[in-house]
Design an enzyme around this catalytic site. Structure first.
Site, PDB file in Angstrom:
ATOM      1  N   TYR A  45     121.785 111.079  73.653  1.00  0.00           N
ATOM      2  CA  TYR A  45     122.482 109.964  74.293  1.00  0.00           C
ATOM      3  C   TYR A  45     121.591 109.332  75.362  1.00  0.00           C
ATOM      4  O   TYR A  45     121.528 109.831  76.489  1.00  0.00           O
ATOM      5  CB  TYR A  45     123.773 110.460  74.955  1.00  0.00           C
ATOM      6  CG  TYR A  45     124.762 111.074  73.996  1.00  0.00           C
ATOM      7  CD1 TYR A  45     124.977 110.533  72.729  1.00  0.00           C
ATOM      8  CD2 TYR A  45     125.519 112.189  74.365  1.00  0.00           C
ATOM      9  CE1 TYR A  45     125.892 111.105  71.852  1.00  0.00           C
ATOM     10  CE2 TYR A  45     126.433 112.758  73.494  1.00  0.00           C
ATOM     11  CZ  TYR A  45     126.613 112.210  72.236  1.00  0.00           C
ATOM     12  OH  TYR A  45     127.518 112.773  71.376  1.00  0.00           O
ATOM     13  N   LYS A  71     123.098 114.031  66.645  1.00  0.00           N
ATOM     14  CA  LYS A  71     124.443 113.451  66.815  1.00  0.00           C
ATOM     15  C   LYS A  71     124.252 112.255  67.721  1.00  0.00           C
ATOM     16  O   LYS A  71     123.795 112.394  68.864  1.00  0.00           O
ATOM     17  CB  LYS A  71     125.358 114.504  67.436  1.00  0.00           C
ATOM     18  CG  LYS A  71     126.795 114.076  67.626  1.00  0.00           C
ATOM     19  CD  LYS A  71     127.684 115.306  67.897  1.00  0.00           C
ATOM     20  CE  LYS A  71     129.085 114.934  68.340  1.00  0.00           C
ATOM     21  NZ  LYS A  71     129.240 114.778  69.801  1.00  0.00           N
TER      22      LYS A  71
END
Lengths: 253, 253, 253, 253, 253
Positions: C136, C167
């Protein structure tokens, strides 16, 4: 220490300026570590000071080696800090008689260097090497890093932390340097050569003052290998430091 | 080093831009590491440079591998710092002939990278791998990171810290790059390819200058795999670097 | 990875929000990890994602476990950093098939997470577990953390650092997400479910887009366990991801 | 945990205020750890909470010991951080049944405490000790550290990180504390006693609320040893917590 | 501790000022550690306090040694921090009966010193040495570092962290120092001598107050070795501390 001193005194040839100052210090000749290695041998220096990389590629074991195990560039600002970049084990493998480590008392990071030097000194002694501390007070709190008080403090820091020898700057006169030598106690004191002086005689007087003050010698770089006749300078330094000749005798020799 | 050089010189294919710059450098073809792996083999490069993840999933052992063991993204500001993200042991298992590590002298964190490179270099040598330093002066104090003084300093930092080879940027002309090569001493010098130049001829002239300056070669990425004919570019680079052809000969070949 | 995927694709049930967001995400039912563990089994998820504490007290080994080994609360400001809070050895003892680790590229601390993930990935592989990176981009330099460029960069960071799977958030459309999947190369891509969408159909279209883009699946939390019928949602996700049904077919099933 | 609880509930005597607050909390009697040790035995507490130094010099093994392995003074400002000052091995040698560790979620340093608690929890379990987390959200982002949301988050952090029990502040009412207990799941919840309340009845009502909310008990210091009759207070706490008496019954006993 | 105390009390000769204050404290005589070593023996001190370097070069094992294992210079500003510069193993080899470590509660770095002292204390006890904490509250939050509250807190910090003895400053009067002694519990209390007082009688009254307050003794440096008759001062201190003579008796002796 004794393995590389002569009657407890010595002249060391410093050559870690490539890391500390960058190659601005070098000309086409002295930029080459082979030239320095050769000079160390022919000039009969008591030891030569290299960083790991130079030692691994150029050290020939004909002169005792002091391996400098930390260093920093002149490019970075802020509170000074130099960390260990060579293990003590590796220094031993390369054949070093001593490890050198710079401490900046007064830096906001002095605690890190005190800790690291503490560890290095113990490892060096286990491996039968001496531990030499370069002690240069720095940082916001230090207005004049060669004042007699600051130089005496530097010398004492080396003793307190367990250095076999300290390398410090000159305090400007024999009297105050004698005080610094007293503060270092049984730790031997070497004067750091510093930038090339205007006249050779000036430099030799300084060296003589260092010896008069009771110090063990000098660790000189630029005043030797930037000299027009490095071997002559080497002879003169040996005369002053080892034989304790006067400046007059020395210049006459 | 010698295992992957040809007559002490080499052309390395760099492909760690995915981490350093992000995929903006890539098109649909060169975004795929398989394409690069294939290019490295067919282009007869002396080595290919990957991060661990790419090496683990794509490296086929047909070309020597330089495993880059640190890196950072271009997303973060502040004083640059990249830490080790792959162990030296793992690099050896993957089959690397050398590890690569980026140092940013002048960064407030240079001390961390000096220490880390010091450890990595010693481990690499124990495992019979070379240690190559990417040396890029950075940080607030560096106004122009390709000035001759800065590039020469970068080269010297690599030598002092024990790199077998240094990867540095081009200083702009042959004369000043020759000085940098002198400063690196026995550490081999590779020019960092940098962003794609406007004309291919311009780039080849730069490469020729690097070789004229005495460097060991180049580590090129974008100027190869962003080229319209990467294999042709590979042949030209080999001609210039390994065979020391002139630019004219090379462009004519 | 393969042990918990179905035809190389999978639907993972994420339940680490208790640490990352706090219990504001929970109602009286889903606050209870037993409810989630049961849902993971009955919903035939390919894996369930827990922090160590939840795994130790609730994991029943009936569904593969991805143990999240770092995390941070939403209470702290500043440049994001999450450090390892569970050893890889402990994850293996608990029965995990993979470890998960969040990296924030662009944070002033990305170097710490790169280093830590590097170590964790190597340990996990030695213990035959996969290493999944939550990537992220964050920090001052990131204006829009779901822009196509940022998402593609995130995917690539995962590949370069050696993640078996990444992810990442959804980039907003199939085309740009396909680019991110290409950038991840052989690292599998899972879309991060994110906050509950307004309509279920909207969410399913997003998931379908992810699969159309070539991703391996989704890791969903709130859109499942905040749903009025979590098991129905689980069935729909499996239809879309594993059987590659269309949204129409899925909603009709 | 079970070794020192009674029917899964317990009253713990906290005495680490000497480090956390300094001796302003103490009078001539309770400044003496012998007085507290004696009180713990005679008051039939389920456990007594000491820092290492007090435990080593005063702990007599007649009551289970929770050894607090980190702590900080109230003298320092800035983002809170307390690091481990006692090894888990040492805690076991001293005879502890559990180790206690304070975490400050929301602090800029929460990542350090998450990591450290993770390691300590695993070591404690290997040595058959419980790991209890004191969870106190703090730092710039926390406006009200006893709001229901913050207390529920604190409880959940303890569960997620693997604490066997969490020690949290009271959220002000039974309903919101029940929510916190639910968030802690299988991790037991102890209310932190806090500063001495104005009336004893007020304090007992709070304790009763804690038990009604489903918590495992309380960890009380000042409200016991600053009381005019500490043993009576101990009896009352046992009545409320272990026997689940009402406040009326308790005050009548 | 007991090996170097006389009836549980003692007079220690402190000589780590060379590191902490620099040589401004020294004259030509006391700058020499041999003079101090000799004074320690002839003055029948219960122990002498040296840093590693001084101990290695001057300690003669005729008086118990307290080896100070951290320290800082007075040159650095900022929040105080001193880290370990001598290993506990090395202290044992040198022949130390105890290690000394300075803690600055209230410093932004107190957490580092709490952790480090915790480790050192455990190692020292394993090697049968005592661990003595110098506790000096400092940092932005400390307005008056000798107020009764601050001194009592300092004493307590030493007890809580496991020190066998604490070295603290004088709080100004017997009553408040008695409180500090109570707060230290079974940890012995030594008053830190501080700068040379104007009159000898003033200093002796202070020492007497310390003994009246129940402390174990004093650790004195400058008030002894800056005295015109250090041996007389040593006799007087022994009279006051060990024989508990009155100031009148002592001055008359």
């Amino acid at each position: 220490m004794d393995v590389f001193l002569t009657e407890n005194r010595g002249v060391l040839l410093a050559y870690d300026q490539g890391l500390e100052h960058g190659p601005t210090d070098f000309n086409e000749q002295n930029v080459d570590p082979s030239f320095i290695m050769d000079l160390a041998v022919r000039g009969k220096f008591n030891g030569v000071i290299f960083q790991k990389g130079v030692a691994e590629k150029y050290y020939d074991r004909k002169v005792p080696l002091i391996l400098k195990v930390n260093g920093r560039t002149s490019l970075a600002g802020g509170e000074p800090l130099a960390r260990q970049n060579c293990s003590v084990e590796r220094a031993a493998e390369i054949g070093a008689s001593a490890v050198g480590y710079t401490i900046y008392p007064g830096s906001a990071h002095e605690n890190i260097m005190f800790e690291e030097f503490g560890r290095i000194q113990e490892q060096a002694h286990k491996l039968k090497m001496a531990a030499i501390a370069w002690v240069y007070p720095r940082g916001e709190a230090i207005k004049n890093d060669t004042s007699p008080e600051v130089i005496a403090y530097a010398a004492r820091v080396g003793l307190e932390l367990g250095a076999d020898a300290v390398k410090i700057k000159y305090s400007g006169d024999v009297e105050s340097f004698r005080r610094a030598v007293r503060c270092a106690g049984k730790a031997k004191v070497f004067m750091s050569g510093g930038p090339k002086t205007r006249s050779e005689a000036d430099f030799l007087k300084q060296v003589r003052g260092v010896i008069d003050a009771g110090a063990a010698g000098v660790a000189v770089g630029r005043n030797v290998w930037q000299s027009s006749d490095p071997l002559k300078m080497a002879r003169e330094l040996r005369a002053l430091v080892i034989e304790r000749s006067s400046v007059q005798e020395t210049l006459g020799c």
